[in-house]
Scaffold this active site. Structure first.
Site, mmCIF file in Angstrom:
data_model
loop_
_atom_site.group_PDB
_atom_site.id
_atom_site.type_symbol
_atom_site.label_atom_id
_atom_site.label_comp_id
_atom_site.label_asym_id
_atom_site.label_seq_id
_atom_site.Cartn_x
_atom_site.Cartn_y
_atom_site.Cartn_z
ATOM 1 N N GLY A 1 0.784 -1.233 0.000
ATOM 2 C CA GLY A 1 0.000 0.000 0.000
ATOM 3 C C GLY A 1 0.815 1.282 0.000
ATOM 4 N N GLU B 1 -2.944 1.697 -12.865
ATOM 5 C CA GLU B 1 -4.026 0.696 -12.901
ATOM 6 C C GLU B 1 -5.375 1.375 -12.795
ATOM 7 O OE1 GLU B 1 -3.525 -1.980 -9.593
ATOM 8 O OE2 GLU B 1 -2.062 -3.216 -10.653
ATOM 9 N N LYS B 2 -6.390 0.680 -13.272
ATOM 10 C CA LYS B 2 -7.764 1.086 -12.995
ATOM 11 C C LYS B 2 -7.944 1.045 -11.483
ATOM 12 C CE LYS B 2 -12.325 1.357 -13.879
ATOM 13 N NZ LYS B 2 -12.487 2.813 -13.989
ATOM 14 N N LEU C 1 -9.993 0.331 -8.331
ATOM 15 C CA LEU C 1 -11.197 -0.396 -7.904
ATOM 16 C C LEU C 1 -11.672 0.226 -6.587
ATOM 17 C CD1 LEU C 1 -10.036 -4.068 -8.648
ATOM 18 C CD2 LEU C 1 -11.312 -2.531 -10.138
ATOM 19 N N GLU D 1 -0.657 -9.045 -6.327
ATOM 20 C CA GLU D 1 0.700 -9.342 -5.860
ATOM 21 C C GLU D 1 0.801 -10.812 -5.476
ATOM 22 O OE1 GLU D 1 1.828 -6.732 -2.583
ATOM 23 O OE2 GLU D 1 1.171 -4.971 -3.699
ATOM 24 N N ASN E 1 2.870 -13.211 -2.595
ATOM 25 C CA ASN E 1 3.759 -13.263 -1.435
ATOM 26 C C ASN E 1 4.475 -14.606 -1.434
ATOM 27 O OD1 ASN E 1 2.744 -10.764 -0.548
ATOM 28 N ND2 ASN E 1 0.971 -11.809 0.282
ATOM 29 N N ARG F 1 6.182 -16.208 0.769
ATOM 30 C CA ARG F 1 6.551 -16.587 2.146
ATOM 31 C C ARG F 1 5.358 -17.217 2.857
ATOM 32 N NH1 ARG F 1 4.883 -11.154 2.350
ATOM 33 N NH2 ARG F 1 2.997 -10.994 3.614
ATOM 34 N N VAL G 1 1.281 -14.420 8.058
ATOM 35 C CA VAL G 1 0.761 -14.320 9.423
ATOM 36 C C VAL G 1 -0.529 -15.128 9.558
ATOM 37 C CG1 VAL G 1 -0.176 -12.745 11.170
ATOM 38 C CG2 VAL G 1 1.774 -12.022 9.764
ATOM 39 N N ARG H 1 -5.910 -10.714 15.125
ATOM 40 C CA ARG H 1 -4.547 -10.331 15.495
ATOM 41 C C ARG H 1 -4.625 -9.461 16.739
ATOM 42 N NH1 ARG H 1 -0.935 -8.924 10.167
ATOM 43 N NH2 ARG H 1 -1.789 -10.537 8.795
#
Ligand code: MV4
Length: 450
Positions: free
Chosen positions: A165, A200-201, A203, A287, A289, A291, A294, A337
């Protein structure tokens, strides 16, 4: 199989990885900063090595010290956990150059997915839909203007080296485009040392849905369902659930199929997550990730699969011993969390924990390194515990979660337990009607009512 693994992390995730190693008969090496001498992951590990002073840059991010710790103790593999060095391709390369196995994907896959533009291009290449926009980074402003005109405003300018972000700018009209592009470039340059940007468009009200995949060295790929991670504040996830209350069975199956096919074509190995924005029945990749995440326990709860065990087996070269059809999804899981923060202002609140009584009973899992008398250090992330609740249905999960949050006692530091207690009583949440904008708006409305 490995006999000894070094865990290059701290806190609940170091403990989480240690537990699986123990079950597999693998001994563990903990590394820690001087601030974490009394941490639970250090106490439980078979061996521990101090790798530096409290700042992460000198300890948990200190590659020479971590690799030396592995060499000295004779660890055959390093599990990076999440954060810190988990998505550092250079680290993975250095580890392997020292004859140590990196429990994760290849350095090349980490590098490609770390570059957001390269990741989109790679995914487009294997047939995944991405958010419409520029094909690569923005060359000239005229070219950006042409694309923006084709996809329609508002558009979003993102930093190629960004992610999480950071460095995003919404542009409402062509009149603002030039100015927003130069501001985005300047911001990207100062934040990431790279002024490459893409468009990007935009959203407006999507859900954030991610797909957990596991792939072995032999090319077998399975998914273990999606997670809905739409409830975020300032790009920090607050609560995650699986399955997503926003998808129907057809959409869920479609997502699993397209995700597994893509990952197989990329030749990816180990655990990974494909992140999508979901709006009006369509999934748009944003994206990947590379890895363990969490929120992985919600996927473990509904599938019964220990993701860390699979990561370690795959790193040792073993093939997956189950196929997609063998995975039996059961019920619903939610993770809260718990952060050492003021529940209203969300200001970090490190300090000494006086009482600690985690909830228990059927369907409850608490991943945490806390104990009574432990001091939460101020140097690291404020997440101190994860409460993961599993039930046969979403409703049963919610009832059990309400009960577990009531039982949870942590005194001496402020925590976000009260925030979760309020949140799960909200009608929109109970009905599963929320998107990526919902939580910020809710918290803003709460603080106005103070
Ligand atoms: C977007 C978007 C809207 N449109 N891309 C934020 C983090 C980064 N991983 C991608 N993000 C977004 N990308 C387009 N084209 C909105 C967000 C976004 C967001 C995404 C997921 C979860 C929470 C979010 C909160 C604000 C913005």
């Amino acid at each position: 199989m490995f006999e000894k693994i070094l865990i290059a992390n701290r806190g609940e995730i170091a403990l989480r990885i240690h537990r699986t190693c123990r079950e597999m008969g693998i001994s563990t090496v903990a590394v820690h900063s001087t601030a974490d001498e009394n941490a639970m992951h250090v106490r439980l590990a078979d061996e521990s090595v101090c790798i530096g002073p409290p700042p992460s840059s000198e300890s948990y991010l200190n590659i020479p010290n971590i690799v030396s710790a592995a060499m000295i103790t004779g660890a055959e593999a390093i599990h990076p956990g999440y954060g810190f060095l988990a998505e550092n391709a250079d680290f993975a390369e250095i580890v392997e150059a020292h004859g140590i196995v990196f429990v994760g994907p290849t350095p090349n896959h980490i590098r490609t997915m770390g570059d957001k533009v390269a990741a989109k291009r790679a995914m487009t290449g294997v047939g995944i839909s991405v958010v419409p926009g520029t094909e690569g980074v923005i060359g000239s402003t005229q070219e950006a203007r042409k694309i923006a005109g084709q996809i329609g405003y508002p558009v979003l300018i993102k930093a190629a080296s960004g992610g999480g972000g950071k460095g995003m700018r919404v542009t409402e009209s062509p009149d603002d485009l030039d100015e927003q592009i130069s501001m985005a470039r300047r911001e990207a340059k100062s934040n990431f040392g790279d002024d490459e940007i893409y468009l990007e468009k935009y959203l407006a009200n999507p859900r954030h849905i991610e797909l957990q995949i596991i792939a072995d060295e032999q090319g077998h790929v399975v998914h273990i369902g999606e997670r809905d991670c739409s409830l975020q504040r300032k790009h920090q996830k607050v609560l995650e659930e699986a399955p997503s209350p926003g998808l129907n069975a057809e959409e869920r199956e479609r997502l699993g199929d397209i995700g597994c096919n893509a990952v197989r074509k990329l030749g990816y190995r180990n655990a990974g997550t494909l992140e999508f924005l979901y709006e009006d029945g369509e999934f748009y990749f944003i994206e990947m990730n590379t890895r363990l995440q969490v929120e992985h326990p919600v996927s473990e709860a509904i599938s019964g699969i220990d993701i860390v065990r699979e990561q370690i087996r795959i790193a040792a070269g073993a093939p997956l011993f189950f196929q997609q059809k063998d995975i039996d999804f059961q019920g619903h899981a939610i993770e809260c969390r718990v952060n050492a923060e003021d529940p209203v202002t969300l200001v970090p609140w490190p300090g000494r924990v006086s009482d600690y009584h985690p909830p228990g009973g059927l369907g409850i899992r608490v991943d945490s390194g806390l104990y009574a008398g432990y001091s939460v250090p101020p140097h690291y992330d404020s997440m101190i515990a994860k409460l993961i609740v599993h039930g046969a249905t979403r409703n049963e999960c919610l009832m059990r979660l309400r009960r577990a949050l009531e039982e949870f006692v942590i005194t001496g530091v402020r925590t976000t337990v009260p925030l979760h207690q309020k949140l799960i009583g909200e009608t929109d949440f109970i009905n599963g009607r929320y998107d990526i904008r919902w939580l910020e708006a809710y918290i803003a409305a709460q603080s106005e009512n103070l």
